[in-house]
Design a protein around this motif. Structure first.
Motif, mmCIF file in Angstrom:
data_model
loop_
_atom_site.group_PDB
_atom_site.id
_atom_site.type_symbol
_atom_site.label_atom_id
_atom_site.label_comp_id
_atom_site.label_asym_id
_atom_site.label_seq_id
_atom_site.Cartn_x
_atom_site.Cartn_y
_atom_site.Cartn_z
ATOM 1 N N VAL A 19 0.855 -1.181 0.000
ATOM 2 C CA VAL A 19 0.000 0.000 0.000
ATOM 3 C C VAL A 19 0.896 1.237 0.000
ATOM 4 N N GLY A 20 0.829 2.005 -1.084
ATOM 5 C CA GLY A 20 1.636 3.210 -1.168
ATOM 6 C C GLY A 20 2.672 3.121 -2.261
ATOM 7 N N ALA A 21 2.465 3.883 -3.341
ATOM 8 C CA ALA A 21 3.362 3.823 -4.498
ATOM 9 C C ALA A 21 4.319 5.003 -4.523
ATOM 10 N N GLY A 22 4.804 5.385 -3.354
ATOM 11 C CA GLY A 22 5.886 6.351 -3.288
ATOM 12 C C GLY A 22 7.200 5.677 -3.640
ATOM 13 N N ALA A 23 8.299 6.367 -3.400
ATOM 14 C CA ALA A 23 9.601 5.830 -3.787
ATOM 15 C C ALA A 23 9.912 4.522 -3.060
ATOM 16 N N PHE A 24 9.699 4.484 -1.745
ATOM 17 C CA PHE A 24 10.083 3.296 -0.990
ATOM 18 C C PHE A 24 9.149 2.120 -1.291
ATOM 19 N N GLY A 25 7.840 2.376 -1.342
ATOM 20 C CA GLY A 25 6.904 1.304 -1.665
ATOM 21 C C GLY A 25 7.167 0.726 -3.036
ATOM 22 N N ARG A 30 1.609 -6.923 -5.758
ATOM 23 C CA ARG A 30 0.566 -5.991 -6.179
ATOM 24 C C ARG A 30 0.746 -4.691 -5.414
ATOM 25 N N LEU A 31 0.885 -3.604 -6.163
ATOM 26 C CA LEU A 31 1.168 -2.286 -5.596
ATOM 27 C C LEU A 31 -0.045 -1.390 -5.764
ATOM 28 N N TRP A 32 -0.468 -0.746 -4.667
ATOM 29 C CA TRP A 32 -1.646 0.120 -4.709
ATOM 30 C C TRP A 32 -1.244 1.579 -4.670
ATOM 31 N N ALA A 33 -1.894 2.379 -5.550
ATOM 32 C CA ALA A 33 -1.785 3.833 -5.521
ATOM 33 C C ALA A 33 -3.186 4.416 -5.483
ATOM 34 N N ARG A 34 -3.342 5.540 -4.812
ATOM 35 C CA ARG A 34 -4.667 6.101 -4.581
ATOM 36 C C ARG A 34 -5.288 6.699 -5.845
ATOM 37 N N ASP A 35 -4.476 7.309 -6.700
ATOM 38 C CA ASP A 35 -4.965 8.071 -7.849
ATOM 39 C C ASP A 35 -5.111 7.165 -9.075
ATOM 40 N N PRO A 36 -6.339 6.913 -9.564
ATOM 41 C CA PRO A 36 -6.528 6.038 -10.728
ATOM 42 C C PRO A 36 -5.816 6.537 -11.992
ATOM 43 N N VAL A 37 -5.724 7.853 -12.144
ATOM 44 C CA VAL A 37 -5.036 8.396 -13.321
ATOM 45 C C VAL A 37 -3.553 8.041 -13.267
ATOM 46 N N ARG A 38 -2.984 8.166 -12.107
ATOM 47 C CA ARG A 38 -1.586 7.807 -11.946
ATOM 48 C C ARG A 38 -1.373 6.317 -12.153
ATOM 49 N N VAL A 39 -2.285 5.519 -11.621
ATOM 50 C CA VAL A 39 -2.191 4.069 -11.802
ATOM 51 C C VAL A 39 -2.190 3.706 -13.282
ATOM 52 N N LYS A 40 -3.077 4.341 -14.050
ATOM 53 C CA LYS A 40 -3.146 4.066 -15.487
ATOM 54 C C LYS A 40 -1.841 4.446 -16.180
ATOM 55 N N ALA A 41 -1.259 5.569 -15.796
ATOM 56 C CA ALA A 41 -0.002 5.993 -16.401
ATOM 57 C C ALA A 41 1.121 5.005 -16.086
ATOM 58 N N ILE A 42 1.156 4.526 -14.860
ATOM 59 C CA ILE A 42 2.185 3.545 -14.485
ATOM 60 C C ILE A 42 1.975 2.237 -15.234
ATOM 61 N N GLN A 43 0.720 1.822 -15.343
ATOM 62 C CA GLN A 43 0.420 0.595 -16.088
ATOM 63 C C GLN A 43 0.858 0.713 -17.549
ATOM 64 N N ASP A 44 0.613 1.871 -18.162
ATOM 65 C CA ASP A 44 0.915 2.059 -19.581
ATOM 66 C C ASP A 44 2.417 2.140 -19.844
ATOM 67 N N THR A 45 3.143 2.820 -18.961
ATOM 68 C CA THR A 45 4.573 3.054 -19.200
ATOM 69 C C THR A 45 5.475 2.032 -18.511
ATOM 70 N N ARG A 46 4.902 1.300 -17.544
ATOM 71 C CA ARG A 46 5.671 0.372 -16.713
ATOM 72 C C ARG A 46 6.792 1.095 -15.981
ATOM 73 N N ARG A 47 6.519 2.347 -15.624
ATOM 74 C CA ARG A 47 7.437 3.138 -14.819
ATOM 75 C C ARG A 47 6.636 4.033 -13.873
ATOM 76 N N ASN A 48 7.208 4.291 -12.707
ATOM 77 C CA ASN A 48 6.625 5.235 -11.755
ATOM 78 C C ASN A 48 7.563 6.442 -11.697
ATOM 79 N N GLU A 49 7.524 7.240 -12.758
ATOM 80 C CA GLU A 49 8.504 8.312 -12.917
ATOM 81 C C GLU A 49 8.416 9.360 -11.821
#
Length: 318
Positions: A5-11, A26-45
């Motif tokens: 729970v928490g897709a910050g740097a450490f999580g 399985r990694l959870w992030a609160r913001d669905p828009v951010r989740v979609k971006a991470i899913q599409d790019t396979r990066r949490n920039e």
């Protein structure tokens, strides 16, 4: 499956390391828009730039999707942990709940494990702490951490260890909590010393006296001195007091230079200094470095006055 729970740097870094180690994560992030971006790019920039997310790691906006596995890691800021547990009933006691944050809750003056146990009675609560930077973990650089929990934590230790992430376990939960929390406060002080141009000798003295008050409070609260001498205390103290990768150290540098600091960056040591000062005063433990950090961070004292107060303390045996 391991949920985080928490897709910050450490999580995110823990998720990357565990997935590379062959776990389903399985990694959870609160913001669905951010989740979609991470899913599409396979990066949490935004949190961990330049790191590709490995196979076996999936990103979710639905918290229930990451619960119910072999363990649930709570990689949220310390001051947000209680609110998270209060808000989400899907976080239950089916799996061990592992705090991945460092600090003391301002409202209750409790550490992460105590906060979990209060909000989720009956949970197998643990804390993962120690000297580590998210970028190092994500890059697969050798890192050793402490896993603290009551009872036998061998199974959880094995689950969360990888070829590059080595876990040592202890049942001294209070000691591990305090080591991780207090070193952030001392790191702010160390950064302040360097930022003010007082030199490395002054930093070494500050770290030494800071470590002494870390141990003093820990012993007063029933922790073991050897825990503070380990990864979760001394090891983490050395790392965060000597590297600009540490947010707490960088914040201290800004204080010492009289510069502003990015308010969007979480600096756990600020709230911790306030909470620990209250806790120490309540049980009669003297913590001059912690009190100085709290006064500086809150603007109650000027830097020159703070240094003067520390240097004019009574001479006494070490």
């Amino acid at each position: 499956m391991i949920g985080i729970v928490g897709a910050g740097a450490f999580g995110t870094a823990l998720a990357v390391a565990l997935a590379k180690g062959g776990r389903e994560v399985r990694l959870w992030a609160r913001d669905p828009v951010r989740v979609k971006a991470i899913q599409d790019t396979r990066r949490n920039e935004a949190a961990l730039p330049g790191v590709d997310l490995p196979e076996g790691l999936s990103i979710h906006a639905d918290l229930a999707s990451v619960c119910g596995g072999q363990a649930l890691l709570l990689a949220t800021p310390m001051q947000a942990l209680g609110g998270l547990l209060d808000s989400w009933s899907v976080i239950d006691t089916r799996q061990p709940l592992v705090a991945c944050c460092k600090g003391v809750d301002l409202a209750t003056l409790r550490g992460p494990v105590a906060v979990i146990e209060t909000r989720r009675p009956g949970a197998r609560a643990a804390i993962l702490t120690g000297p580590s930077f998210a970028a190092d973990i994500a890059r697969g650089l050798p890192t050793a951490l402490t896993l603290a929990m009551a009872g036998d934590g061998a199974g959880l230790q094995e689950l969360l260890s990888t070829p590059t992430l080595r876990l040592y376990r202890t049942d001294d939960v209070r000691g591990a909590e305090l080591g991780g929390a207090l070193k952030n406060v001392i790191a702010i002080a160390a950064g302040t010393v360097i930022g003010a141009g007082l030199g490395d000798s002054a930093r070494a003295a500050l770290m030494t006296r800071g470590y002494a008050e870390m141990v003093r409070l820990a012993l007063a609260l029933g922790a073991r001195a050897e825990t503070l001498a380990g990864l979760s205390g001394f090891g983490d103290l050395v790392l965060t007091c000597t590297s600009a990768q540490s947010r707490n150290f960088r914040y201290g540098l800004s204080l010492g230079k009289g510069e502003s600091f990015d308010p969007s960056v979480t600096v756990e040591g600020v709230a911790t200094s306030r909470a620990v000062r209250k806790l120490a005063e309540g049980i009669g433990v003297e913590m001059p470095v912690t009190a100085m950090v709290d006064a500086l961070a809150s603007g109650r004292i000027a830097l020159n006055d703070a240094v003067g107060q520390l240097m004019s303390r009574p001479l006494k045996p070490e």
